[in-house]
Design a protein around this motif. Structure first.
Motif, PDB file in Angstrom:
ATOM      1  N   LEU A 240     -42.565  12.683  53.220  1.00  0.00           N
ATOM      2  CA  LEU A 240     -42.296  13.926  52.494  1.00  0.00           C
ATOM      3  C   LEU A 240     -42.351  15.148  53.408  1.00  0.00           C
ATOM      4  N   ALA A 241     -43.370  15.208  54.264  1.00  0.00           N
ATOM      5  CA  ALA A 241     -43.627  16.428  55.033  1.00  0.00           C
ATOM      6  C   ALA A 241     -42.717  16.599  56.237  1.00  0.00           C
ATOM      7  N   LYS A 242     -42.134  15.533  56.757  1.00  0.00           N
ATOM      8  CA  LYS A 242     -41.328  15.702  57.967  1.00  0.00           C
ATOM      9  C   LYS A 242     -40.042  16.478  57.703  1.00  0.00           C
ATOM     10  N   PHE A 243     -39.591  16.483  56.437  1.00  0.00           N
ATOM     11  CA  PHE A 243     -38.425  17.297  56.068  1.00  0.00           C
ATOM     12  C   PHE A 243     -38.767  18.113  54.825  1.00  0.00           C
ATOM     13  N   PRO A 244     -39.511  19.216  54.997  1.00  0.00           N
ATOM     14  CA  PRO A 244     -39.915  20.024  53.849  1.00  0.00           C
ATOM     15  C   PRO A 244     -38.709  20.502  53.042  1.00  0.00           C
ATOM     16  N   GLY A 245     -38.860  20.445  51.731  1.00  0.00           N
ATOM     17  CA  GLY A 245     -37.791  20.911  50.845  1.00  0.00           C
ATOM     18  C   GLY A 245     -36.771  19.843  50.500  1.00  0.00           C
ATOM     19  N   HIS A 246     -36.743  18.730  51.249  1.00  0.00           N
ATOM     20  CA  HIS A 246     -35.799  17.653  50.971  1.00  0.00           C
ATOM     21  C   HIS A 246     -36.377  16.725  49.910  1.00  0.00           C
ATOM     22  N   VAL A 247     -35.605  16.428  48.899  1.00  0.00           N
ATOM     23  CA  VAL A 247     -36.067  15.530  47.842  1.00  0.00           C
ATOM     24  C   VAL A 247     -36.001  14.090  48.324  1.00  0.00           C
ATOM     25  N   LYS A 248     -37.098  13.377  48.140  1.00  0.00           N
ATOM     26  CA  LYS A 248     -37.165  11.955  48.484  1.00  0.00           C
ATOM     27  C   LYS A 248     -37.263  11.151  47.191  1.00  0.00           C
TER      28      LYS A 248
END
Length: 293
Positions: free
Chosen positions: A225-233
């Motif tokens: 989750l944190a490696k691409f903030p704002g990206h929905v997983k």
């Protein structure tokens, strides 16, 4: 009541009991063959490859009250090169764990006269180690038990109808994730997101310089989750990036547990956002005083 799962269901009542053990041994040999075929050719050629004892000498504890099932699983894992200790009840297991923890614990829920003995054992193990991989392997397949097990800190919850090659693959995946703990800390292993700090080399997490006691599975979910903030997983993507194979409700249980651990350190924590119908993302829209990334 003892359930052997689908494998036992296929056996006719007239078949000798040894058929089950023979079938287990056959699958174990097949799984070993698959593992060998994935090794480099130079290693495949040897009867016991160089480094086999170093790579595979992991200690696995199996806590299962049914002797036949316990020893069959132990046989399979020993054929994979693991060192296996077996216990029939919580008391014997805890006596051994107080002396030395295993590298991985496989636990049934019902243990002899304790209906939920496995749950109590999981709680005790998790209080002794935040990173010890724990797998529930049980005939109890209802949602309540699954969620309860994961909330207590188990890394995986499997039912006894799982195929043996699949089980050994899940165990190997947990150990592969643990291998990076031995890597030295270096700048490229650090991921900083505001108050959040992840050390990928040591699988540790800090929030405002306070350690967050995450399991191995939880660590990789936060990392995803944190490696691409704002990206929905999506739940499926989180499953893939965490290298686990579970259903959507199990992912939800892991996320709830992760949130709870952060909130215990910071009551204002709200960085993991649920995007309904899609999944989760590391929230970058917090107020300035609570900025997460």
């Amino acid at each position: 009541m003892i359930k052997y799962g689908r494998i036992m269901a296929k056996r006719s009542k007239a078949e000798p009991a040894l058929c089950f053990r023979g079938r287990i041994q056959y699958i174990a040999a097949e799984a070993t063959d698959i593992w060998r075929k994935n090794l480099p050719l130079s290693i495949q050629a040897t009867d016991k490859p160089e480094g086999f004892g170093i790579k595979m000498s992991r200690r696995i504890a199996i806590v299962e009250d049914e002797a036949a099932i316990r020893e069959n699983y132990a046989d399979v894992l020993r054929k994979q090169g693991y060192e296996v200790q077996t216990y029939a009840n919580r008391k014997d297991a805890m006596a051994a764990f107080d002396i030395r923890l295993p590298n991985l614990a496989i636990i049934d829920i019902g243990l002899e006269n304790e209906i939920d003995g496995g749950f109590m054992l999981c709680q005790a193990l998790r209080s002794m180690s935040d990173t010890l991989p724990i797998i529930f392997l049980t005939a109890r397949d209802n949602d309540f038990d699954t969620v309860s097990g994961l909330r207590m800190g188990a890394d995986d919850y499997l039912t006894k109808d799982i195929s043996l090659p699949h089980l050994t693959a899940r165990i190997a995946a947990l150990f592969r994730r643990l291998d990076v703990i031995d890597q030295p800390t270096s700048p490229e292993n650090l991921l900083q997101r505001g108050k959040l700090s992840l050390d990928i080399g040591r699988l540790t997490v800090q929030w405002e310089e306070q350690p967050v006691p995450l399991t191995v599975t939880e660590f990789w979910m936060v990392h995803a989750l944190a490696k691409f903030p704002g990206h929905v997983k999506s739940r499926q993507v989180l499953m893939q990036e965490s290298k686990i194979f579970v259903d959507g409700s199990t992912i939800t249980s892991h996320i709830k547990r992760i949130r709870k651990k952060f909130v215990q350190l910071d009551g204002a924590f709200d960085c993991i956002e649920t995007v309904y119908g899609m999944g989760y993302r590391w929230n970058v829209e917090a107020a300035p005083s609570e900025q997460c990334a």
